[in-house]
Design a protein around this motif. Sequence first.
Motif, mmCIF file in Angstrom:
data_model
loop_
_atom_site.group_PDB
_atom_site.id
_atom_site.type_symbol
_atom_site.label_atom_id
_atom_site.label_comp_id
_atom_site.label_asym_id
_atom_site.label_seq_id
_atom_site.Cartn_x
_atom_site.Cartn_y
_atom_site.Cartn_z
ATOM 1 N N ARG A 273 1.134 -1.072 -0.036
ATOM 2 C CA ARG A 273 -0.272 -0.315 0.233
ATOM 3 C C ARG A 273 0.991 1.154 0.280
ATOM 4 O O ARG A 273 2.404 1.059 0.693
ATOM 5 N N GLN A 274 0.200 2.873 -0.228
ATOM 6 C CA GLN A 274 1.693 3.463 -0.677
ATOM 7 C C GLN A 274 2.127 3.652 0.873
ATOM 8 O O GLN A 274 2.844 4.079 0.350
ATOM 9 N N SER A 275 1.104 3.429 2.121
ATOM 10 C CA SER A 275 1.795 4.216 3.206
ATOM 11 C C SER A 275 2.882 3.223 3.752
ATOM 12 O O SER A 275 3.887 3.362 4.126
ATOM 13 N N GLU A 276 2.386 2.142 3.374
ATOM 14 C CA GLU A 276 3.840 1.449 4.105
ATOM 15 C C GLU A 276 5.125 1.486 2.690
ATOM 16 O O GLU A 276 5.467 1.072 2.661
ATOM 17 N N ALA A 277 4.612 1.385 1.357
ATOM 18 C CA ALA A 277 5.733 2.011 0.536
ATOM 19 C C ALA A 277 6.200 2.457 0.846
ATOM 20 O O ALA A 277 7.396 2.582 0.701
ATOM 21 N N HIS A 278 6.159 4.034 0.979
ATOM 22 C CA HIS A 278 6.288 5.697 1.062
ATOM 23 C C HIS A 278 7.472 5.393 2.579
ATOM 24 O O HIS A 278 8.596 5.346 2.075
ATOM 25 N N ALA A 279 7.067 4.344 3.198
ATOM 26 C CA ALA A 279 7.809 3.972 4.821
ATOM 27 C C ALA A 279 8.911 3.233 4.343
ATOM 28 O O ALA A 279 10.553 3.562 5.351
ATOM 29 N N ALA A 280 8.939 2.518 3.513
ATOM 30 C CA ALA A 280 10.127 1.223 3.270
ATOM 31 C C ALA A 280 11.224 2.019 1.749
ATOM 32 O O ALA A 280 11.886 1.632 2.449
ATOM 33 N N LEU A 281 10.371 2.641 1.472
ATOM 34 C CA LEU A 281 11.644 3.754 0.587
ATOM 35 C C LEU A 281 12.158 4.327 1.337
ATOM 36 O O LEU A 281 13.958 4.556 0.858
ATOM 37 N N ARG A 282 11.558 5.407 2.650
ATOM 38 C CA ARG A 282 12.129 6.131 2.883
ATOM 39 C C ARG A 282 13.790 5.723 3.794
ATOM 40 O O ARG A 282 14.695 6.330 4.517
ATOM 41 N N ALA A 283 12.988 4.984 4.159
ATOM 42 C CA ALA A 283 14.269 3.422 5.324
ATOM 43 C C ALA A 283 15.596 3.104 4.624
ATOM 44 O O ALA A 283 16.144 2.923 4.696
ATOM 45 N N PHE A 284 14.760 2.602 3.382
ATOM 46 C CA PHE A 284 15.960 2.233 2.392
ATOM 47 C C PHE A 284 17.023 3.335 2.214
ATOM 48 O O PHE A 284 17.928 2.583 1.705
ATOM 49 N N LEU A 285 16.155 4.030 1.572
ATOM 50 C CA LEU A 285 17.222 5.176 0.720
ATOM 51 C C LEU A 285 18.419 5.948 2.015
ATOM 52 O O LEU A 285 19.364 6.032 1.882
#
Length: 212
Positions: free
Chosen positions: A119-131
């Motif tokens: 989901r968007q909220s999950e993907a947003h958090a995962a992207l930021r943590a990854f970068l």
Amino acid sequence: MKKPHGKGGRKDHASDDDDDAVWKYAAATIEPLKRAKGRLHVSERATTEPPKAKAPPKQDHAHKSQVLKHENVKPAPAAPIAPARRVAPDLSDFDRKHVRKIRGGRTEIEARVDLHGLRQSEAHAALRAFLFRCQSRGLRFVLVITGKGKPGSAAEAGYHNPENERGVLKRNVPRWLEEPDVRTIVVSYTTAAIQHGGEGAIYVHLRARHRV
């Protein structure tokens, strides 16, 4: 001093001469009396003495305590100056030389994250943590897999649901990369080559640690 008048005759004339001599001698030896120093009368002394300074009025205890209270008041400390907020730099165009090297395998993709299916909220958090995690490790080139998007069950049912909209992550990931705090660690991004996912993936160039 009157001369004594004798009775006639020569004897009286001699007596007069003696008296004149005595008178002249006495007059020559007389000294004038020394004049006594003048004394000031009490009333005159009072007018010549300078007036005494008046004593300051007595302050009551309450006034003294109030003065001491004000003297002991410490000035308020100056407000700390807030540090200037760093302005996030704009993203650059992805260098074509880096793209050719990545496609040709000469530059290695050091890490990747797969967001499709989230989901968007999950993907947003995962992207930021990854970068942020990759940048702190000193990695420079990473791959973000968004997926090309598929129709969700909600779309097939005939009503709109942004969470299941086709290609929602493909459109939102570039917008998330433009966020000010993310721009402080990202140099640029571009669509990946076919062998790395094509339209469903993105190359991300991260800033060096010492430049952040």
